[in-house]
Design an enzyme around this catalytic site. Structure first.
Site, PDB file in Angstrom:
ATOM      1  N   HIS B  83       0.838  -1.304   0.063  1.00  0.00           N
ATOM      2  CA  HIS B  83       0.031   0.093  -0.059  1.00  0.00           C
ATOM      3  C   HIS B  83       0.666   0.928  -0.036  1.00  0.00           C
ATOM      4  CE1 HIS B  83      -2.205   3.103   2.467  1.00  0.00           C
ATOM      5  NE2 HIS B  83      -2.983   3.013   1.224  1.00  0.00           N
ATOM      6  N   GLU B  86       2.056   1.800  -3.750  1.00  0.00           N
ATOM      7  CA  GLU B  86       0.991   2.378  -4.107  1.00  0.00           C
ATOM      8  C   GLU B  86       0.870   3.882  -4.156  1.00  0.00           C
ATOM      9  OE1 GLU B  86      -3.178   4.044  -3.349  1.00  0.00           O
ATOM     10  OE2 GLU B  86      -3.196   1.958  -2.749  1.00  0.00           O
ATOM     11  N   HIS B  87       0.966   4.460  -2.869  1.00  0.00           N
ATOM     12  CA  HIS B  87       1.277   5.852  -2.757  1.00  0.00           C
ATOM     13  C   HIS B  87       2.311   6.504  -3.367  1.00  0.00           C
ATOM     14  CE1 HIS B  87      -1.633   7.508   0.520  1.00  0.00           C
ATOM     15  NE2 HIS B  87      -2.062   6.037   0.528  1.00  0.00           N
TER      16      HIS B  87
END
Lengths: 460, 464
Positions: B83, B86-87
């Protein structure tokens, strides 16, 4: 999980800018006329008007409609009445009790729902073409012959009370109710549209029936329909569905109002690791000539995107928050500029300081040519990419009607945005933005944030 | 437009009150929906699978790139890395300064976002069709050229810590969910939160993120899905041009830790001063569309609709309308998992009803289901509603892309999605009953209770 509720900003290379300028020119051309949606004005024999976009790609139809006059008209002590009606119209009507009515909707896969805003009372219907007649008939029953039987009334009352209790658990809900209560102490906009536990308990079946009889008049009705239906097919359905409503609703007035509590800082202590902050001050109404300038300006300040100055300063440069934003909130009788952020308790003071600084900077210096141009191409280009389902288009057409913008609005909209100049933004920033007037509500255990006075009393 | 914001807020309200609306939409779309998207597919030499879903309503396209990797692939001790990456994909590349990517997108009227789940990481943009080439160029660039330094990673890691606080740490219901997942899975990485445990998230490094990127981000581990005003003929040369030259990395098939047999039911309970309304939930491990006894998956979708597909469904009618024991009662089935699915029950007791009584009523519904099963009429009705949902799914630019992307990153095929209506039609009463008996074993479950802090008065009452 969506990581990017609000987009980061950054620095562009010269080469990229040149590339984009060329595309920017195209954008206005292709997304204007090419994507223009053809809206027909359909008027039935009884004079009921609807805006229609025909689209026969999928055998589905979406309708949105609304009556002017919403929760702001709820009597004092009966707050939440409009909201409760909206939850009960599909709980039994005409010959069908609640289970029979819901069963019919479910058997035919029809979505029917109602909703109460502060300024209007609305509904939504979606059906497959094969069930169209039944769908409109169920809507007719709901609007004209709702039953309000004791079983669903008490069941929905219990659900509304549980909903109130649950939203009182949520820091964002607490912040919002406190903000509006402080800003509008003597106006219905300061009262929660969903009511209070005491007012919800007080509402009777008589109140619910009176609401339907008085509020739902054809003179206040606006309708949009998108999907697999022709104008010729729609017109008689308008008459059979809405024709039984009273020609006129009971007249009403809501006072114009400006927010109070300017410059105040309210703190509501909660033992949570992150403080939730809501802020805002007076803004601008939808019919104000400066509206489009304010709209572009607020996008640059804190709109959900790359040019947002708040996102750049608070999220990208300093990692202080997952999301920070500002927006225009235009009610029928008040205009606001609002914003929000959530950050660790030890970082709230710094974050608020940065928000005030960005407010002051934009007020003092306005915006640059490049960021203005970028904001305009975003707003003009992205708007049409959102119109990608019958529901979505119906919803946009309804808000155009509620805002009184005219049936040609979608064709004019981009021009209105493109016309905004640097000088306009500078003038409007001076007129509207004032860091000293921002009212803050902080919910959490913030460090180094002193309240200026106690939060408004009463059940939040 | 303020009008839009108002309406959006109102819709959120409708979702709460008229649960049936959500379920008609929700249940039908969650799993691998209604096979009428009619996609075209091809694969590039480097292994990139491409799916085109034509929809010519307006001159708009959506590009999605899905990677077959998610939080369940986070290395041990490094939860949250999928995650966080992803950022960070929105930072710079070898040819783009940090942040430039989003700036270009927005200036071109594009909307974009990304999301991470247990099994998937996906990035998407929605743009006018004449901007498609631009977004393909940008997405291909960051598939292979990502550049990260501590100056990018450390502030963004703080952003994700704040995201975790907003989603989870500030929210007792989310904290309970996290505890329930950790208790449900004894060994499988689904037990860890997608966003990561806070202490592990806070210690992730730039090298952790880059190692993950180099291992999993490659054309042979990705799917490109373009939907909207486009055809495969038009897309193919563009896909070759922008993605075709990116080398494959021979990404290995995912192999995760397996669950041992579950021998004891688990219970977790969370009390918080923030909670005013108690809530109850139970998750059972269940087969999915690509895991366990797959044949049960379609039957479980039908069962879910029977139990919780609206105001006349079994649970709402019995617990809320007739017995008046609950203000809400529902269920949900998630079979779109690479490894293990879940079937969940949830609800909130009515005022004055104790949690024990609520749970007993819920257990009685489950026992009744296992005893007498569902009726032929219930099955017929649920199937009809699910099939209608497949038609509604076509009235949207994103449903098809979402359904196919989810399927392809969780071990299913395009054909599974397209033949979904046939499989639903084939479900029988016997198969629903068989699936229910296979899944609802209490030893395969976790039950979670969300409760207020004990009030002073209540404590006194307990000690007379």
């Amino acid at each position: 999980m969506n990581a990017r509720a609000f987009m980061p900003g950054g620095r562009a290379f010269d080469s990229a800018i040149a590339f984009i300028v060329v595309l920017g020119v195209n954008l206005a051309v292709t997304l204007g006329p090419a994507a223009a949606i053809s809206i027909q004005r359909v008027v039935s024999e009884k004079g009921i008007e609807a805006w229609l976009v025909e689209d026969h790609a999928v055998p589905v139809l979406s309708m949105r409609f609304a009556f002017r006059g919403g929760a702001a008209l709820d009597a004092k002590g009966k707050e939440g009445l409009a909201d409760m009606v909206s939850s009960l119209l599909d709980e039994g009507a005409g010959p069908l009790d609640s289970q029979a009515f819901q069963g019919r909707l479910e058997d035919l896969s029809i979505s029917l729902g109602f909703m109460a805003g502060l300024d209007n009372f609305g509904g939504t219907l979606r059906t497959l073409s094969e069930n169209r007649a039944a769908a409109f008939d169920l809507l007719r029953l709901a609007l004209t012959r709702p039953r309000f039987d004791p079983e669903p009334v008490e069941r929905i009352r219990a659900q509304l009370l549980a909903h109130l209790a649950r939203s009182a658990e949520r820091p964002r809900g607490i912040a919002s109710r406190t903000w509006y209560k402080a800003a509008f102490p003597d106006h219905p906009y300061g009262r929660p549209a969903e009511g209070t536990p005491a007012s919800i308990k007080r509402i009777t079946a008589r109140d619910l029936k009176d609401f339907v009889a008085r509020r739902l008049g054809r003179d206040n009705l606006m309708i949009s329909v998108v999907g697999d239906i022709s104008a010729k097919e729609l017109a008689p359905l308008l008459d059979s569905t809405f024709g039984g409503l009273p020609a006129r609703a009971q007249p009403f007035t809501v006072a114009e109002v400006a927010p109070t509590a300017a410059g105040e800082m309210f703190v509501i202590e909660k033992d949570i690791p992150q403080s939730v902050v809501m802020f805002g001050h007076r803004g601008i109404k939808r019919d104000d000539p400066d509206y489009y300038t304010a709209y572009v300006m607020i996008r640059i300040l804190g709109g959900g995107g790359f040019t947002s100055r708040l996102t750049e300063e608070i999220r990208e440069k300093r990692g202080l928050a997952y999301s920070v934003y500002s927006y225009l909130s235009a009610f029928d009788h008040a205009g606001l500029i609002m914003g929000g952020v959530a950050t660790g308790n030890d970082r709230v003071a710094k974050t608020i300081e940065l928000i005030r600084a960005e407010w002051a900077k934009l007020r003092a210096k306005g915006v640059g040519a490049e960021e203005l141009a970028d904001a305009k191409t975003y707003l003009t280009g992205s708007f049409f990419t959102r119109l990608n389902s019958t529901r979505r288009i119906a919803s946009v057409l309804l808000s155009v009607q509620l805002d009184g913008l005219g049936i040609d609005y979608l064709e004019r909209r981009n021009g209105l945005i493109e016309a905004v100049t640097e000088a306009d933004v500078k003038r409007v920033a001076k007129r509207l933005l004032d860091p000293a007037k921002l009212t803050f509500v902080v919910v959490g255990a913030p460090e180094g944030v002193k309240p200026t006075r106690e939060a408004p009393a009463g059940k939040i | 437009m303020p009008g839009l914001a108002t309406i959006k807020r109102l819709e959120a309200h409708i979702i709460f009150i008229a649960a049936s609306i959500v379920f008609i939409a929700g249940v039908a779309f969650v799993p691998a929906q209604a096979g009428v998207f009619n996609p075209e597919t091809f694969t590039l030499e480097n292994g990139l699978q491409v799916v085109v879903i034509p929809n010519h309503r307006s001159p708009v396209v959506s590009q999605m790139v899905w990677y077959k990797v998610g939080s369940a692939d986070d290395p041990p001790g490094k939860s949250g890395v999928a995650h966080l990456l992803e950022h960070l994909m929105f930072k710079g590349t070898k040819v783009m300064a940090p942040g430039e990517y989003s700036k270009i997108l927005a200036r071109n009227g594009g909307r974009e976002n990304a999301f991470t789940s247990n099994d998937t990481t996906a990035y998407y943009q929605v743009v006018a069709v004449d901007r498609l080439e631009l977004v393909m160029k940008l997405e291909a660039d960051r598939m292979v050229n990502l550049v990260l330094t501590d100056a990018d990673v450390l502030p963004e890691r703080n952003v994700v810590v704040e995201e975790r606080r907003a989603r989870t740490d500030n929210n007792p219901a989310a904290l309970l969910d996290e505890q329930m997942s950790a208790a449900l899975y004894l060994n499988h990485p689904y037990r860890r939160p997608v966003i990561g445990w806070k202490h592990e998230l806070e210690s992730l490094t730039t090298e952790d993120v880059l190692a993950f990127y180099r291992r999993y981000y490659a054309p042979d581990n990705a799917i490109l899905i373009v939907s909207g005003d486009i055809t495969a003929d038009k897309l193919k040369p563009l896909a070759e041009k922008y993605y075709g030259s990116i080398p494959a990395r021979k990404v290995a098939k995912r192999v995760r830790l397996k669950e041992p047999p579950h021998r004891a039911a688990r219970r977790v309970q969370l009390r918080s001063p923030q909670v005013r309304e108690p809530r109850w939930g139970r998750d059972y491990l269940a087969p999915g569309f690509s895991s366990g006894e797959k044949r049960h998956a379609y039957a479980l979708e039908v069962l879910n609709d029977i139990l919780a597909g609206g105001a006349t469904s079994r649970l709402y009618r019995s617990l809320v309308v007739e017995q008046k024991i609950a203000v809400s009662a529902g269920a949900s089935y998630d079979g779109d998992a690479y490894d293990l699915g879940t079937f969940s029950f949830y609800g909130q007791p009515a005022a004055g009803i104790g949690m024990d009584r609520f749970e007993a009523a819920m257990d009685a519904e489950i026992a009744k289901l296992l005893g007498s099963g569902v009726t032929i009429n219930e099955v017929k009705r649920a199937k009809k509603r699910l099939l209608a949902g497949a038609i509604y799914a076509r009235d949207s630019l994103r449903r098809g892309a979402r359904a196919i992307g989810t399927a392809l990153t969780t071990g299913q095929t395009v054909d599974d999605v397209e033949t979904w209506p046939e499989h639903i039609k084939a479900v029988t009463r016997e198969r629903v009953n068989e699936a229910a008996r296979a899944v609802f074993k209490i030893s395969n479950s976790v039950t979670g209770l969300l409760l207020p802090e004990k009030a002073q008065k209540a404590q006194k009452a307990e000690q007379p």
